[in-house]
Design a protein around this motif. Sequence first.
Motif, PDB file in Angstrom:
ATOM      1  N   GLY A 125       7.082  -0.186  -6.179  1.00  0.00           N
ATOM      2  CA  GLY A 125       6.737  -1.441  -5.536  1.00  0.00           C
ATOM      3  C   GLY A 125       5.413  -1.412  -4.817  1.00  0.00           C
ATOM      4  N   ALA A 126       4.566  -0.452  -5.164  1.00  0.00           N
ATOM      5  CA  ALA A 126       3.273  -0.305  -4.514  1.00  0.00           C
ATOM      6  C   ALA A 126       2.144  -0.541  -5.505  1.00  0.00           C
ATOM      7  CB  ALA A 126       3.141   1.088  -3.895  1.00  0.00           C
ATOM      8  N   ASP A 127       0.948  -0.735  -4.983  1.00  0.00           N
ATOM      9  CA  ASP A 127      -0.229  -0.962  -5.797  1.00  0.00           C
ATOM     10  C   ASP A 127      -1.005   0.348  -5.906  1.00  0.00           C
ATOM     11  OD1 ASP A 127      -2.746  -1.648  -6.824  1.00  0.00           O
ATOM     12  OD2 ASP A 127      -2.658  -3.632  -5.948  1.00  0.00           O
ATOM     13  N   PRO A 128      -1.215   0.889  -7.098  1.00  0.00           N
ATOM     14  CA  PRO A 128      -1.978   2.129  -7.235  1.00  0.00           C
ATOM     15  C   PRO A 128      -3.425   1.997  -6.781  1.00  0.00           C
ATOM     16  CG  PRO A 128      -1.566   1.131  -9.388  1.00  0.00           C
ATOM     17  CD  PRO A 128      -0.736   0.386  -8.396  1.00  0.00           C
ATOM     18  N   ALA A 136       0.851  -1.183   0.000  1.00  0.00           N
ATOM     19  CA  ALA A 136       0.000   0.000   0.000  1.00  0.00           C
ATOM     20  C   ALA A 136       0.891   1.239   0.000  1.00  0.00           C
ATOM     21  CB  ALA A 136      -0.912  -0.003   1.220  1.00  0.00           C
ATOM     22  N   ILE A 137       0.368   2.338  -0.528  1.00  0.00           N
ATOM     23  CA  ILE A 137       1.117   3.592  -0.598  1.00  0.00           C
ATOM     24  C   ILE A 137       0.324   4.685   0.123  1.00  0.00           C
ATOM     25  CG2 ILE A 137       0.162   4.107  -2.896  1.00  0.00           C
ATOM     26  CD1 ILE A 137       2.895   5.482  -3.519  1.00  0.00           C
ATOM     27  N   VAL A 138       1.008   5.458   0.945  1.00  0.00           N
ATOM     28  CA  VAL A 138       0.376   6.469   1.787  1.00  0.00           C
ATOM     29  C   VAL A 138       0.959   7.836   1.450  1.00  0.00           C
ATOM     30  CG1 VAL A 138      -0.159   7.183   4.152  1.00  0.00           C
ATOM     31  CG2 VAL A 138       0.249   4.750   3.638  1.00  0.00           C
ATOM     32  N   ALA A 187      -1.850  19.441  -3.267  1.00  0.00           N
ATOM     33  CA  ALA A 187      -2.009  18.121  -2.666  1.00  0.00           C
ATOM     34  C   ALA A 187      -2.538  17.118  -3.680  1.00  0.00           C
ATOM     35  CB  ALA A 187      -2.939  18.206  -1.460  1.00  0.00           C
ATOM     36  N   ALA A 188      -3.501  17.542  -4.481  1.00  0.00           N
ATOM     37  CA  ALA A 188      -4.055  16.643  -5.501  1.00  0.00           C
ATOM     38  C   ALA A 188      -2.993  16.252  -6.521  1.00  0.00           C
ATOM     39  CB  ALA A 188      -5.244  17.303  -6.186  1.00  0.00           C
ATOM     40  N   GLU A 189      -2.118  17.193  -6.864  1.00  0.00           N
ATOM     41  CA  GLU A 189      -1.026  16.858  -7.783  1.00  0.00           C
ATOM     42  C   GLU A 189      -0.096  15.816  -7.175  1.00  0.00           C
ATOM     43  OE1 GLU A 189       0.792  19.781 -10.563  1.00  0.00           O
ATOM     44  OE2 GLU A 189      -0.076  21.263  -9.193  1.00  0.00           O
ATOM     45  N   ALA A 190       0.171  15.944  -5.865  1.00  0.00           N
ATOM     46  CA  ALA A 190       1.029  14.964  -5.198  1.00  0.00           C
ATOM     47  C   ALA A 190       0.381  13.589  -5.183  1.00  0.00           C
ATOM     48  CB  ALA A 190       1.333  15.421  -3.772  1.00  0.00           C
ATOM     49  N   VAL A 191      -0.929  13.547  -4.985  1.00  0.00           N
ATOM     50  CA  VAL A 191      -1.637  12.268  -4.998  1.00  0.00           C
ATOM     51  C   VAL A 191      -1.576  11.634  -6.386  1.00  0.00           C
ATOM     52  CG1 VAL A 191      -3.894  11.173  -4.708  1.00  0.00           C
ATOM     53  CG2 VAL A 191      -3.140  12.931  -3.092  1.00  0.00           C
ATOM     54  N   HIS A 192      -1.752  12.454  -7.409  1.00  0.00           N
ATOM     55  CA  HIS A 192      -1.643  11.942  -8.776  1.00  0.00           C
ATOM     56  C   HIS A 192      -0.249  11.374  -9.025  1.00  0.00           C
ATOM     57  CE1 HIS A 192      -0.746  12.383 -13.130  1.00  0.00           C
ATOM     58  NE2 HIS A 192      -1.938  11.857 -13.258  1.00  0.00           N
ATOM     59  N   TRP A 193       0.768  12.081  -8.573  1.00  0.00           N
ATOM     60  CA  TRP A 193       2.145  11.602  -8.728  1.00  0.00           C
ATOM     61  C   TRP A 193       2.299  10.239  -8.048  1.00  0.00           C
ATOM     62  CZ3 TRP A 193       6.186   9.756  -5.989  1.00  0.00           C
ATOM     63  CH2 TRP A 193       7.454   9.791  -6.575  1.00  0.00           C
ATOM     64  N   ALA A 194       1.778  10.123  -6.837  1.00  0.00           N
ATOM     65  CA  ALA A 194       1.923   8.878  -6.091  1.00  0.00           C
ATOM     66  C   ALA A 194       1.243   7.719  -6.816  1.00  0.00           C
ATOM     67  CB  ALA A 194       1.334   9.036  -4.690  1.00  0.00           C
ATOM     68  N   VAL A 253       4.795   8.736   0.890  1.00  0.00           N
ATOM     69  CA  VAL A 253       5.082   9.941   0.122  1.00  0.00           C
ATOM     70  C   VAL A 253       4.755  11.153   0.999  1.00  0.00           C
ATOM     71  CG1 VAL A 253       4.447  11.297  -1.916  1.00  0.00           C
ATOM     72  CG2 VAL A 253       4.579   8.793  -2.061  1.00  0.00           C
ATOM     73  N   ILE A 254       5.729  12.021   1.207  1.00  0.00           N
ATOM     74  CA  ILE A 254       5.506  13.234   2.002  1.00  0.00           C
ATOM     75  C   ILE A 254       5.847  14.440   1.132  1.00  0.00           C
ATOM     76  CG2 ILE A 254       6.061  14.504   4.100  1.00  0.00           C
ATOM     77  CD1 ILE A 254       6.782  11.943   5.463  1.00  0.00           C
ATOM     78  N   PRO A 255       4.830  15.147   0.650  1.00  0.00           N
ATOM     79  CA  PRO A 255       5.079  16.309  -0.204  1.00  0.00           C
ATOM     80  C   PRO A 255       5.122  17.614   0.586  1.00  0.00           C
ATOM     81  CG  PRO A 255       2.762  15.750  -0.277  1.00  0.00           C
ATOM     82  CD  PRO A 255       3.411  14.774   0.686  1.00  0.00           C
ATOM     83  N   ASP A 256       5.892  18.555   0.097  1.00  0.00           N
ATOM     84  CA  ASP A 256       5.696  19.949   0.478  1.00  0.00           C
ATOM     85  C   ASP A 256       4.573  20.512  -0.385  1.00  0.00           C
ATOM     86  OD1 ASP A 256       7.573  20.327   2.511  1.00  0.00           O
ATOM     87  OD2 ASP A 256       9.179  20.753   1.092  1.00  0.00           O
ATOM     88  N   TYR A 257       3.823  21.419   0.163  1.00  0.00           N
ATOM     89  CA  TYR A 257       2.796  22.122  -0.602  1.00  0.00           C
ATOM     90  C   TYR A 257       2.905  23.604  -0.282  1.00  0.00           C
ATOM     91  CZ  TYR A 257       0.282  21.616   3.886  1.00  0.00           C
ATOM     92  OH  TYR A 257      -0.061  21.635   5.213  1.00  0.00           O
ATOM     93  N   ARG A 258       2.494  24.431  -1.220  1.00  0.00           N
ATOM     94  CA  ARG A 258       2.619  25.868  -1.031  1.00  0.00           C
ATOM     95  C   ARG A 258       1.660  26.344   0.070  1.00  0.00           C
ATOM     96  NH1 ARG A 258       1.168  28.011  -6.606  1.00  0.00           N
ATOM     97  NH2 ARG A 258      -0.188  26.178  -6.463  1.00  0.00           N
ATOM     98  N   THR A 259       2.127  27.296   0.856  1.00  0.00           N
ATOM     99  CA  THR A 259       1.365  27.795   1.994  1.00  0.00           C
ATOM    100  C   THR A 259       1.224  29.316   1.924  1.00  0.00           C
ATOM    101  OG1 THR A 259       3.404  27.867   3.320  1.00  0.00           O
ATOM    102  CG2 THR A 259       2.053  25.888   3.509  1.00  0.00           C
ATOM    103  N   TYR A 260       0.390  29.837   2.809  1.00  0.00           N
ATOM    104  CA  TYR A 260       0.213  31.295   2.930  1.00  0.00           C
ATOM    105  C   TYR A 260       1.517  31.910   3.464  1.00  0.00           C
ATOM    106  CZ  TYR A 260      -1.594  35.744   4.621  1.00  0.00           C
ATOM    107  OH  TYR A 260      -1.808  37.076   4.849  1.00  0.00           O
ATOM    108  N   PRO A 261       1.947  33.055   2.975  1.00  0.00           N
ATOM    109  CA  PRO A 261       1.258  33.973   2.065  1.00  0.00           C
ATOM    110  C   PRO A 261       1.543  33.752   0.576  1.00  0.00           C
ATOM    111  CG  PRO A 261       3.198  35.044   2.914  1.00  0.00           C
ATOM    112  CD  PRO A 261       3.158  33.673   3.562  1.00  0.00           C
ATOM    113  N   GLN A 262       2.314  32.710   0.249  1.00  0.00           N
ATOM    114  CA  GLN A 262       2.566  32.467  -1.173  1.00  0.00           C
ATOM    115  C   GLN A 262       1.269  32.178  -1.916  1.00  0.00           C
ATOM    116  OE1 GLN A 262       5.158  29.136  -2.007  1.00  0.00           O
ATOM    117  NE2 GLN A 262       5.241  29.558  -4.204  1.00  0.00           N
ATOM    118  N   VAL A 263       0.399  31.396  -1.284  1.00  0.00           N
ATOM    119  CA  VAL A 263      -0.889  31.076  -1.892  1.00  0.00           C
ATOM    120  C   VAL A 263      -1.977  31.159  -0.833  1.00  0.00           C
ATOM    121  CG1 VAL A 263       0.137  29.546  -3.623  1.00  0.00           C
ATOM    122  CG2 VAL A 263      -0.706  28.590  -1.460  1.00  0.00           C
ATOM    123  N   ARG A 264      -3.201  31.130  -1.279  1.00  0.00           N
ATOM    124  CA  ARG A 264      -4.376  31.052  -0.419  1.00  0.00           C
ATOM    125  C   ARG A 264      -5.218  29.861  -0.851  1.00  0.00           C
ATOM    126  NH1 ARG A 264      -2.685  36.152  -0.767  1.00  0.00           N
ATOM    127  NH2 ARG A 264      -3.012  37.598   0.988  1.00  0.00           N
TER     128      ARG A 264
END
Length: 306
Positions: free
Chosen positions: A132-135, A65-67, A117-124, A98-109
């Motif tokens: 070696g994981a099952d999508p 499994a992949i988290v 986050a959705a992009e990171a999930v798609h990548w995973a 998988v542990i992603p960084d994501y943009r935070t305030y004040p760079q984004v809102r």
Amino acid sequence: MRWSTLGALIGALPGLLLGGCSAVGVVNALAPRDTWHMLSDQDYGTKDQRLDVYLPTTACTKPRAIVVFFYGGSWKSGSRSDYLFVGEALASRGYVVVIPDYRTYPQVRFPEFADDAAEAVHWARHHAAGLGADPGALYLMGHSAGAQIAALLATDARYLARQGMAKTALAGVVGLSGPYDFLPLVDPVLKEVFPEPLREASQPIHLVQGDEPPMLLLSGQRDALVDPGNTSRFAAVLRARGDTVQVRYYERPSHAMMVGALAAPLRRLAPVLDDVDAFMRRTSQERRSSSRLMSADVRPMLQPTC
């Protein structure tokens, strides 16, 4: 570990974990090094987003499994490097993490960090087989603001849809001390993070459709930062819509220590890791045997994770 040392760490960590100070370095330094190896600094998006992958060192001939884990920080701060202890904890149980960084305030809102986050999930999901994981055994997990982000992706289908995915691609969601129902806002900075016209769309509790993946919601009874009522109210709505949700409250952990309890030196504080592991193994088994979840978008795990 001696209880005196454990007590000192418990006393120091709540504020330091939230503030990103040296206690994070302590728990990371104490994390075992023989349970994982890392693929670091992977590019997952079009805006210089990066993530780290923790791969278990145990041999396994089965798909794992992949988290995807989203850290907290009030949508204003955080770094994936601070959460090595989380990667180690889950990798030690046989999960690809998988542990992603994501943009935070004040760079984004809002809602841009949820789109990250959705992009990171798609990548995973796209890279799962190569890791070696099952999508088809893809889990989301988050603490605090990260739990709100994970819950958003599991309730509001638009985020994953922009990545060509459906909510049925998720095998489950784990939320640690998440704010799922936190209006009205009082903090002036959070009012900037969540523009007024979009605030209702930031509340997972208002987005439940009844087709959400199974969820495990964990909270500490002593949480003074995020009202544990967020968990109980969100769980009640999920159940009312027919979703599967498991809830557990722990007596001892504070807000920060809900994630801190995953660290190897602090696991005696609360069985957070055991409960997360049990949830993922059970839902993986159920997912494999449930024909109603089989579709072109979801491939069930062929065998349980090692």
